[in-house]
Design an enzyme around this catalytic site. Structure first.
Site, PDB file in Angstrom:
ATOM      1  N   GLU A 121       9.517 -44.117 -36.042  1.00 28.75           N
ATOM      2  CA  GLU A 121      11.022 -44.175 -35.614  1.00 28.75           C
ATOM      3  C   GLU A 121      11.748 -44.985 -36.336  1.00 28.75           C
ATOM      4  OE1 GLU A 121      11.778 -42.473 -31.868  1.00 28.75           O
ATOM      5  OE2 GLU A 121      13.997 -42.899 -31.983  1.00 28.75           O
TER       6      GLU A 121
ATOM      7  N   GLU B 212      13.613 -51.266 -35.139  1.00 26.30           N
ATOM      8  CA  GLU B 212      14.925 -51.489 -34.916  1.00 26.30           C
ATOM      9  C   GLU B 212      15.467 -52.918 -34.618  1.00 26.30           C
ATOM     10  OE1 GLU B 212      17.512 -49.595 -33.217  1.00 26.30           O
ATOM     11  OE2 GLU B 212      18.279 -51.231 -33.550  1.00 26.30           O
TER      12      GLU B 212
ATOM     13  N   ASP C 121      14.636 -54.156 -40.463  1.00 24.69           N
ATOM     14  CA  ASP C 121      14.938 -53.187 -41.033  1.00 24.69           C
ATOM     15  C   ASP C 121      13.952 -52.080 -41.037  1.00 24.69           C
ATOM     16  OD1 ASP C 121      15.901 -51.388 -42.904  1.00 24.69           O
ATOM     17  OD2 ASP C 121      16.284 -52.789 -44.523  1.00 24.69           O
TER      18      ASP C 121
ATOM     19  N   ASP D 156      23.552 -44.472 -37.566  1.00 22.73           N
ATOM     20  CA  ASP D 156      25.050 -45.017 -37.641  1.00 22.73           C
ATOM     21  C   ASP D 156      25.716 -44.212 -38.757  1.00 22.73           C
ATOM     22  OD1 ASP D 156      24.321 -46.957 -35.833  1.00 22.73           O
ATOM     23  OD2 ASP D 156      23.848 -48.409 -37.252  1.00 22.73           O
TER      24      ASP D 156
ATOM     25  N   LYS E 245      33.394 -43.501 -42.891  1.00 20.91           N
ATOM     26  CA  LYS E 245      34.321 -43.797 -43.807  1.00 20.91           C
ATOM     27  C   LYS E 245      33.731 -43.904 -45.245  1.00 20.91           C
ATOM     28  CE  LYS E 245      37.431 -47.069 -41.491  1.00 20.91           C
ATOM     29  NZ  LYS E 245      37.511 -48.320 -41.062  1.00 20.91           N
TER      30      LYS E 245
ATOM     31  N   ASP F 113      25.331 -36.496 -34.268  1.00 20.67           N
ATOM     32  CA  ASP F 113      26.335 -35.752 -33.240  1.00 20.67           C
ATOM     33  C   ASP F 113      27.665 -36.032 -34.170  1.00 20.67           C
ATOM     34  OD1 ASP F 113      25.405 -38.759 -32.244  1.00 20.67           O
ATOM     35  OD2 ASP F 113      27.540 -38.721 -32.072  1.00 20.67           O
TER      36      ASP F 113
ATOM     37  N   ARG G 218      19.770 -41.618 -25.810  1.00 27.00           N
ATOM     38  CA  ARG G 218      21.057 -42.238 -25.232  1.00 27.00           C
ATOM     39  C   ARG G 218      22.372 -41.836 -25.898  1.00 27.00           C
ATOM     40  NH1 ARG G 218      20.778 -48.547 -23.288  1.00 27.00           N
ATOM     41  NH2 ARG G 218      18.942 -47.578 -22.367  1.00 27.00           N
TER      42      ARG G 218
HETATM   43  C1  LIG Z   1      23.854 -44.896 -33.198  1.00 25.14           C
HETATM   44  S1  LIG Z   1      22.364 -45.849 -32.895  1.00 25.14           S
HETATM   45  C2  LIG Z   1      21.246 -44.715 -32.544  1.00 25.14           C
HETATM   46  C3  LIG Z   1      20.014 -45.203 -31.524  1.00 25.14           C
HETATM   47  C4  LIG Z   1      18.949 -43.995 -31.104  1.00 25.14           C
HETATM   48  N1  LIG Z   1      18.182 -43.550 -32.298  1.00 25.14           N
HETATM   49  C5  LIG Z   1      19.482 -43.021 -30.377  1.00 25.14           C
HETATM   50  O1  LIG Z   1      19.499 -41.958 -30.725  1.00 25.14           O
HETATM   51  O2  LIG Z   1      19.948 -43.288 -29.107  1.00 25.14           O
HETATM   52  C6  LIG Z   1      21.563 -46.255 -34.512  1.00 25.14           C
HETATM   53  C7  LIG Z   1      20.542 -47.283 -34.456  1.00 25.14           C
HETATM   54  O3  LIG Z   1      20.154 -47.384 -35.772  1.00 25.14           O
HETATM   55  C8  LIG Z   1      19.692 -48.991 -35.671  1.00 25.14           C
HETATM   56  N2  LIG Z   1      19.605 -49.309 -37.259  1.00 25.14           N
HETATM   57  C9  LIG Z   1      20.649 -49.538 -38.195  1.00 25.14           C
HETATM   58  N3  LIG Z   1      20.134 -49.667 -39.545  1.00 25.14           N
HETATM   59  C10 LIG Z   1      18.814 -50.004 -39.077  1.00 25.14           C
HETATM   60  C11 LIG Z   1      17.722 -50.159 -40.018  1.00 25.14           C
HETATM   61  N4  LIG Z   1      18.195 -50.592 -41.489  1.00 25.14           N
HETATM   62  N5  LIG Z   1      16.468 -50.172 -39.469  1.00 25.14           N
HETATM   63  C12 LIG Z   1      16.210 -49.572 -38.380  1.00 25.14           C
HETATM   64  N6  LIG Z   1      17.162 -49.380 -37.495  1.00 25.14           N
HETATM   65  C13 LIG Z   1      18.340 -49.438 -37.949  1.00 25.14           C
HETATM   66  C14 LIG Z   1      20.680 -49.743 -35.097  1.00 25.14           C
HETATM   67  O4  LIG Z   1      20.552 -50.816 -34.840  1.00 25.14           O
HETATM   68  C15 LIG Z   1      21.002 -48.650 -33.906  1.00 25.14           C
HETATM   69  O5  LIG Z   1      20.062 -48.937 -32.862  1.00 25.14           O
END
Ligand SMILES: C[S@@+](CC[C@H](N)C(=O)[O-])C[C@H]1O[C@@H](n2cnc3c(N)ncnc32)[C@H](O)[C@@H]1O
Length: 241
Positions: free
Chosen positions: A66, A91, A118, A140, A144, A176, A219
């Site tokens: 994941e 994460e 990462d 994320d 933009k 979403d 979440r």
């Molecule tokens: C919008 S949140 C969604 C979190 C979770 N998957 C959820 O659906 O509730 C995006 C997540 O991706 C993580 N993230 C961003 N860049 C990442 C990377 N290069 N490797 C792993 N996680 C990353 C962020 O820290 C964040 O927790």
């Protein structure tokens, strides 16, 4: 054939966004200090069911990965549902890592390994063709246009995900965000075209408007629903190298 440039490094090896949030309570810091090390993916070398779980050759468990598990609720749910499978969660956000550690402790999960950093760095260390499933849930959106290269759904990460899945392995993605949804479908279009490396598993619109069973809302998904936004769920099966 896929139309994107193979090996395009877009988004690879780069972390955007925050890695630290509110200050950890002592009990949370203790989880990081004392529980995380035993569950951490080894710092170097290949990431396999042998190096993670000591599986003997010939008895390797299916592995799931994941990307960006947030607070770890989906990772924990899946690991609990499939106790004979191995789960790798990556994460970079420390507070999210603490959330996953709490799930592991409270649900007594023995089949999860964690990577603080990462996801793409860890994914690159998984041997090609070995993962049963990869999850990318509510990445994320970087809405933009000038930030579009930061999105996970870009040729670099998608090439990596495709390479690491075994034939028949499944890539699950949810979003979403309407801009991200369109972008993701555009990125996948050449890959699901004849000769591409994936097949889109949806047979009708309801397949991408509702999660299939065994796919709990995260979440971020719950938050989107509370705020009246739509959710989209995608499943792609790897069909060829
Ligand atoms: C919008 S949140 C969604 C979190 C979770 N998957 C959820 O659906 O509730 C995006 C997540 O991706 C993580 N993230 C961003 N860049 C990442 C990377 N290069 N490797 C792993 N996680 C990353 C962020 O820290 C964040 O927790």
């Amino acid at each position: 054939m896929t139309a994107h440039k193979q090996g395009d490094p877009t988004t690879l090896n780069r972390l955007y966004g925050r890695s630290k949030g509110h200050r950890l309570r002592p009990s949370q810091q203790a989880l990081l200090d004392h529980v995380y090390p035993a569950l951490a993916v080894p710092a170097e070398g290949p990431i396999t069911s042998q190096t993670l779980f000591d599986d003997p050759p010939g008895r390797e468990r299916p592995l799931h990965f994941e990307i960006g598990f947030g607070a770890g609720e989906h990772l924990a749910y899946r690991a609990d549902l499939l106790p004979d499978h191995g789960f790798i969660g990556a994460e970079p956000f420390v507070n999210g890592m603490v959330g996953a550690l709490q799930h592991v402790r409270d649900q007594r999960l023995g089949n999860i390994r964690l990577y603080l950093g990462d996801a793409l760095e860890a994914l690159a260390r998984v041997p090609d063709g070995t993962l049963a499933m990869v999850y990318l849930l509510h990445p994320d959106p970087w809405p933009k246009a000038r930030h579009s290269k930061r999105r996970m759904m870009n040729p670099g990460p998608l090439d990596l995900i495709a390479a690491k899945l075994r034939p028949g392995g499944v890539f699950r993605m949810a979003t979403d965000h309407p801009v991200y949804c369109r972008w993701a479908m555009m990125q996948m279009a050449p890959r699901i075209a004849p000769g591409g490396d994936f097949e889109w598993m949806a047979k009708s619109a309801s397949d991408f408007r509702n999660p299939p069973s065994g796919w709990p809302l995260t979440r971020y998904a719950e938050k989107a629903l509370r705020e009246g936004r739509e959710l989209w769920f995608f499943q792609y099966r790897k069909v060829r190298e």
